[in-house]
Design a protein around this motif. Structure first.
Motif, PDB file in Angstrom:
ATOM      1  N   ASP A   1      -7.189   1.880 -13.679  1.00  0.00           N
ATOM      2  CA  ASP A   1      -7.598   3.471 -13.885  1.00  0.00           C
ATOM      3  C   ASP A   1      -5.744   4.256 -13.863  1.00  0.00           C
ATOM      4  N   SER A   2      -5.225   3.927 -13.127  1.00  0.00           N
ATOM      5  CA  SER A   2      -3.343   4.863 -13.384  1.00  0.00           C
ATOM      6  C   SER A   2      -3.646   5.656 -12.073  1.00  0.00           C
ATOM      7  N   ALA A   3      -4.411   5.308 -11.366  1.00  0.00           N
ATOM      8  CA  ALA A   3      -4.439   6.330 -10.408  1.00  0.00           C
ATOM      9  C   ALA A   3      -4.315   5.835  -8.946  1.00  0.00           C
ATOM     10  N   ASN A   4      -2.994   5.689  -9.077  1.00  0.00           N
ATOM     11  CA  ASN A   4      -2.519   5.143  -6.659  1.00  0.00           C
ATOM     12  C   ASN A   4      -3.592   5.736  -5.995  1.00  0.00           C
ATOM     13  N   ARG A   5      -3.814   5.072  -5.435  1.00  0.00           N
ATOM     14  CA  ARG A   5      -4.705   5.346  -4.294  1.00  0.00           C
ATOM     15  C   ARG A   5      -3.790   5.261  -3.121  1.00  0.00           C
ATOM     16  N   PHE A   6      -2.764   4.594  -2.803  1.00  0.00           N
ATOM     17  CA  PHE A   6      -1.606   4.614  -1.667  1.00  0.00           C
ATOM     18  C   PHE A   6      -0.395   5.920  -1.598  1.00  0.00           C
TER      19      PHE A   6
ATOM     20  N   LEU B   1      -9.096   0.767  -3.355  1.00  0.00           N
ATOM     21  CA  LEU B   1      -8.826   0.411  -4.615  1.00  0.00           C
ATOM     22  C   LEU B   1     -10.266   0.508  -5.171  1.00  0.00           C
ATOM     23  N   LEU B   2     -10.989   0.844  -4.073  1.00  0.00           N
ATOM     24  CA  LEU B   2     -12.450   1.537  -4.706  1.00  0.00           C
ATOM     25  C   LEU B   2     -12.897   3.148  -4.229  1.00  0.00           C
ATOM     26  N   GLU B   3     -12.045   3.552  -3.830  1.00  0.00           N
ATOM     27  CA  GLU B   3     -11.838   5.348  -3.744  1.00  0.00           C
ATOM     28  C   GLU B   3     -11.825   5.441  -4.561  1.00  0.00           C
ATOM     29  N   PRO B   4     -13.015   7.013  -4.463  1.00  0.00           N
ATOM     30  CA  PRO B   4     -12.548   7.784  -5.989  1.00  0.00           C
ATOM     31  C   PRO B   4     -11.279   7.585  -5.910  1.00  0.00           C
ATOM     32  N   ALA B   5     -11.512   8.227  -7.450  1.00  0.00           N
ATOM     33  CA  ALA B   5      -9.901   8.364  -8.568  1.00  0.00           C
ATOM     34  C   ALA B   5      -9.297  10.235  -8.145  1.00  0.00           C
ATOM     35  N   PRO B   6      -8.406  10.356  -7.792  1.00  0.00           N
ATOM     36  CA  PRO B   6      -7.793  11.923  -7.066  1.00  0.00           C
ATOM     37  C   PRO B   6      -7.424  12.544  -8.100  1.00  0.00           C
TER      38      PRO B   6
END
Length: 256
Positions: free
Chosen positions: A56-61, A213-218
Motif C-alpha cells: 500500500d506504499s506506506a513503509n511500516r519501518f 506489515l499488518l499494522e495500520p497504514a499511517p
C-alpha cells in the motif's frame, strides 16, 4: 558555473513510500532479524528484498512522526541516499527520484573536490554501492534451482486477507517450508555449494516479522516543522558537468 552538491538526510521521510529494497546476500541475515525478506524476479534474475509494506506504499519501518527508522538495521541502499545506481544502466550513478542537486554555497556537500574529481565522501559512497550490488547476483543461482524444484511459492502474508503479496507490480515469493525440508541430500549439497543455506534459513525466520506489515497504514503527511528535513533548502537543475560526473563514477577509469 555554480558548484553543486547534496544535503545528507536528517531523517528517513524520503523512504516513507518505499515498499521494498534489494539486499546483498550478506545483508539477508542482518535485515531478517527485524524485517521480512522475500524474493522477487527482476527480469531474468532473482533478487532478495527487504519488505517494508504490504503493497500500500506506506513503509511500516519509518516513523511517520519523527522520520526515524523503526528497526535496528537499515538496508545498505537506503544508507547510500541520495545516491543510487541507474535502473537501466547499473554502471551509472544517479540521485534518488525527487532529489535535486543543491548549491554548495548554501551548505550542500560538494560532488567534486578542488581538483574537479569526485570528493572523498562521494568516492566512499560509490565504493559502498559497488560492494552492495556485487553481493546481489549470488542469490540468483540457488533461487533458480529452488524455482526449478518447486520450492518457491507466492507469499501469502500470515494474518492478511489480501491474498498473494505483490510489490511494485511483481509477485513476491518465499520458501515453502515443507518442500524445502523435503529436499534430497543431493539438493541440499547443491545449495551448500552455493553457500546459500545460511541465508535461506534466515529468510525463512524473517517471515516472523511480517506481522509489522499488518499494522495500520499511517498518514503520509509529514508533520509541521519537519517538512523540509529530508529535502535540500534550495535546489537547482542538474548541470551537464554533474550529470557526466555521476554518470561516470562507476567507469573503470574513475579512480575510485
Amino acid at each position: 558555473m555554480t558548484a553543486s552538491g547534496w544535503h545528507p538526510p536528517r531523517d528517513l521521510f524520503f523512504a516513507q513510500r518505499l515498499e521494498a529494497i534489494a539486499l546483498s546476500v550478506a545483508e539477508i541475515w542482518l535485515a531478517g532479524q527485524s524485517m521480512p525478506v522475500a524474493f522477487l524476479r527482476d527480469g531474468e534474475h532473482w533478487r532478495a528484498m527487504a519488505v517494508f509494506s504490504p503493497g500500500d506504499s506506506a513503509n511500516r519501518f519509518v516513523d511517520f512522526v519523527t522520520g526515524q527508522w523503526r528497526a535496528p538495521y537499515i538496508p545498505a541502499l537506503i544508507r547510500a541516499y541520495p545516491f543510487r545506481l541507474d535502473d537501466d544502466d547499473p554502471s551509472a550513478v544517479k540521485l534518488w527520484p525527487g532529489c535535486a542537486p543543491a548549491p554548495v554555497a548554501e551548505g550542500a556537500k560538494p560532488f567534486v573536490d578542488d581538483a574537479g574529481q569526485p570528493s572523498e565522501e562521494v568516492r566512499r559512497i560509490v565504493r559502498h554501492l559497488r560492494q552492495v550490488h556485487a553481493g546481489m547476483p549470488p542469490v540468483h543461482a540457488p533461487l533458480a534451482l529452488l524455482e526449478e524444484w518447486g520450492v518457491l511459492v507466492p507469499w501469502q502474508l500470515e494474518g492478511s486477507d489480501k491474498g498473494d503479496m505483490v510489490l511494485g507490480g511483481r509477485p513476491a515469493f518465499v520458501l515453502d517450508k515443507v518442500a524445502f525440508q523435503a529436499l534430497t541430500d543431493r539438493q541440499f549439497l547443491q545449495l551448500r555449494e552455493h553457500d546459500a543455506l545460511s541465508w535461506l534459513y534466515a529468510q525463512q525466520h524473517s517471515l516472523y516479522h511480517g506481522r509489522h506489515l499488518l499494522e495500520p497504514a499511517p498518514s503520509l503527511e509529514i508533520p509541521d516543522g519537519l517538512a523540509q528535513a529530508s529535502q535540500p533548502a534550495a535546489s537547482m537543475e542538474i548541470d551537464d558537468e554533474v550529470a557526466n560526473l555521476l554518470g561516470s563514477m562507476f567507469s573503470d577509469d574513475a579512480g575510485l
